[in-house]
Design a protein around this motif. Structure first.
Motif, PDB file in Angstrom:
ATOM      1  N   THR A  40    -114.990  11.960  21.034  1.00  0.00           N
ATOM      2  CA  THR A  40    -113.518  11.476  21.379  1.00  0.00           C
ATOM      3  C   THR A  40    -113.038  12.466  22.515  1.00  0.00           C
ATOM      4  OG1 THR A  40    -112.774  13.126  19.524  1.00  0.00           O
ATOM      5  CG2 THR A  40    -113.158  10.777  18.966  1.00  0.00           C
ATOM      6  N   CYS A  41    -113.500  13.708  22.604  1.00  0.00           N
ATOM      7  CA  CYS A  41    -113.075  14.370  23.770  1.00  0.00           C
ATOM      8  C   CYS A  41    -113.657  13.867  25.055  1.00  0.00           C
ATOM      9  CB  CYS A  41    -113.300  15.905  23.627  1.00  0.00           C
ATOM     10  SG  CYS A  41    -112.555  16.478  22.221  1.00  0.00           S
ATOM     11  N   SER A  42    -112.969  14.135  26.371  1.00  0.00           N
ATOM     12  CA  SER A  42    -113.539  13.819  27.688  1.00  0.00           C
ATOM     13  C   SER A  42    -113.420  15.101  28.533  1.00  0.00           C
ATOM     14  CB  SER A  42    -112.758  12.644  28.293  1.00  0.00           C
ATOM     15  OG  SER A  42    -112.851  11.450  27.542  1.00  0.00           O
ATOM     16  N   VAL A  43    -114.387  15.148  29.539  1.00  0.00           N
ATOM     17  CA  VAL A  43    -114.585  16.300  30.319  1.00  0.00           C
ATOM     18  C   VAL A  43    -114.393  15.686  31.511  1.00  0.00           C
ATOM     19  CG1 VAL A  43    -116.542  17.871  31.400  1.00  0.00           C
ATOM     20  CG2 VAL A  43    -116.754  17.030  29.025  1.00  0.00           C
ATOM     21  N   TYR A  44    -113.388  16.680  32.505  1.00  0.00           N
ATOM     22  CA  TYR A  44    -112.948  16.378  33.818  1.00  0.00           C
ATOM     23  C   TYR A  44    -113.206  17.414  34.740  1.00  0.00           C
ATOM     24  CZ  TYR A  44    -110.298  12.647  31.382  1.00  0.00           C
ATOM     25  OH  TYR A  44    -110.070  11.534  30.237  1.00  0.00           O
ATOM     26  N   PHE A  45    -113.235  17.035  35.961  1.00  0.00           N
ATOM     27  CA  PHE A  45    -113.396  18.277  37.138  1.00  0.00           C
ATOM     28  C   PHE A  45    -112.423  18.099  38.313  1.00  0.00           C
ATOM     29  CE2 PHE A  45    -116.613  15.238  37.977  1.00  0.00           C
ATOM     30  CZ  PHE A  45    -116.376  14.887  39.235  1.00  0.00           C
ATOM     31  N   ALA A  46    -112.307  19.342  39.033  1.00  0.00           N
ATOM     32  CA  ALA A  46    -111.359  19.173  39.937  1.00  0.00           C
ATOM     33  C   ALA A  46    -111.789  18.431  41.225  1.00  0.00           C
ATOM     34  CB  ALA A  46    -111.009  20.687  40.467  1.00  0.00           C
ATOM     35  N   PRO A  47    -110.897  17.818  42.056  1.00  0.00           N
ATOM     36  CA  PRO A  47    -109.529  17.823  41.713  1.00  0.00           C
ATOM     37  C   PRO A  47    -108.753  17.092  40.723  1.00  0.00           C
ATOM     38  CG  PRO A  47    -110.244  16.764  43.800  1.00  0.00           C
ATOM     39  CD  PRO A  47    -111.418  17.191  43.058  1.00  0.00           C
TER      40      PRO A  47
END
Length: 186
Positions: free
Chosen positions: A59-66
């Motif tokens: 259920t959690c999601s991973v994001y990265f910059a920017p």
């Protein structure tokens, strides 16, 4: 990384910048973000692959910059803390309702050090992430091949545990995932 002198203090003013650079606002002070180095990008990619694969069907999601993360209870336009963590994980999807930014603290944040960001990551951002309720904060040092993990308990980060290339990290948020530190820095 030093404060950049411009009359930018809020998210509304930040959105008006159109000079091709990336910035963050910490307590109303604008910071110019330098371009990342090759080793920074390699470590970022390795961590993103490890975390992304782990969270692929969760259920959690991973994001990265920017990607802008707005911290504070103010009206969106008046927010004075806008950061772009290298990697972050969000479990409460309602914080992403705008589709343009995250409003509120991620559950997990990872910052990858460069010589110009050490103080900002260890002092200013650590304080912000603690204050706004990030559950786990990683500071990754590619040069030293170390990861310092801070866990938030009752609104305060602990002293932090340092993992180096001789061990596996055992993060709280990712309690079922052990990460081989050598895979992060390969």
């Amino acid at each position: 990384m030093e404060a950049f002198k411009k009359n930018i203090h809020t998210y509304k003013e930040y959105l008006l910048i159109n000079d091709g650079n990336r910035y963050e606002i910490i307590d109303g002070n604008l910071f110019l973000l330098a371009s990342p180095s090759e080793i920074h990008q390699r470590v970022l990619g390795n961590l993103y692959l490890i975390l992304g694969n782990y969270f692929k069907y969760k259920t959690c999601s991973v994001y990265f910059a920017p990607f802008d993360v707005l911290l504070g209870d103010e009206n969106i336009d008046e927010v004075k803390n806008v950061v772009q963590p290298d990697i972050f994980i969000v479990c409460d999807k309602s914080k992403l309702s705008s589709g343009k930014y995250l409003k509120g603290a991620p559950d997990f944040v990872c910052e990858i050090l460069s010589p110009s960001t050490s103080t900002v990551d260890f002092v200013y951002k650590k304080y912000l992430y603690e204050k706004y309720g990030v559950k786990e904060y990683w500071i990754v040092s590619p040069e030293e091949k170390k990861i310092t993990i801070f866990k938030n308990t009752n609104g305060k980060f602990d002293q932090g545990i340092v993992y180096d290339d001789n061990g596996l990290s055992k993060p709280v948020l990712l309690n079922l995932l052990q990460i081989d530190i050598n895979e992060v820095f390969r």
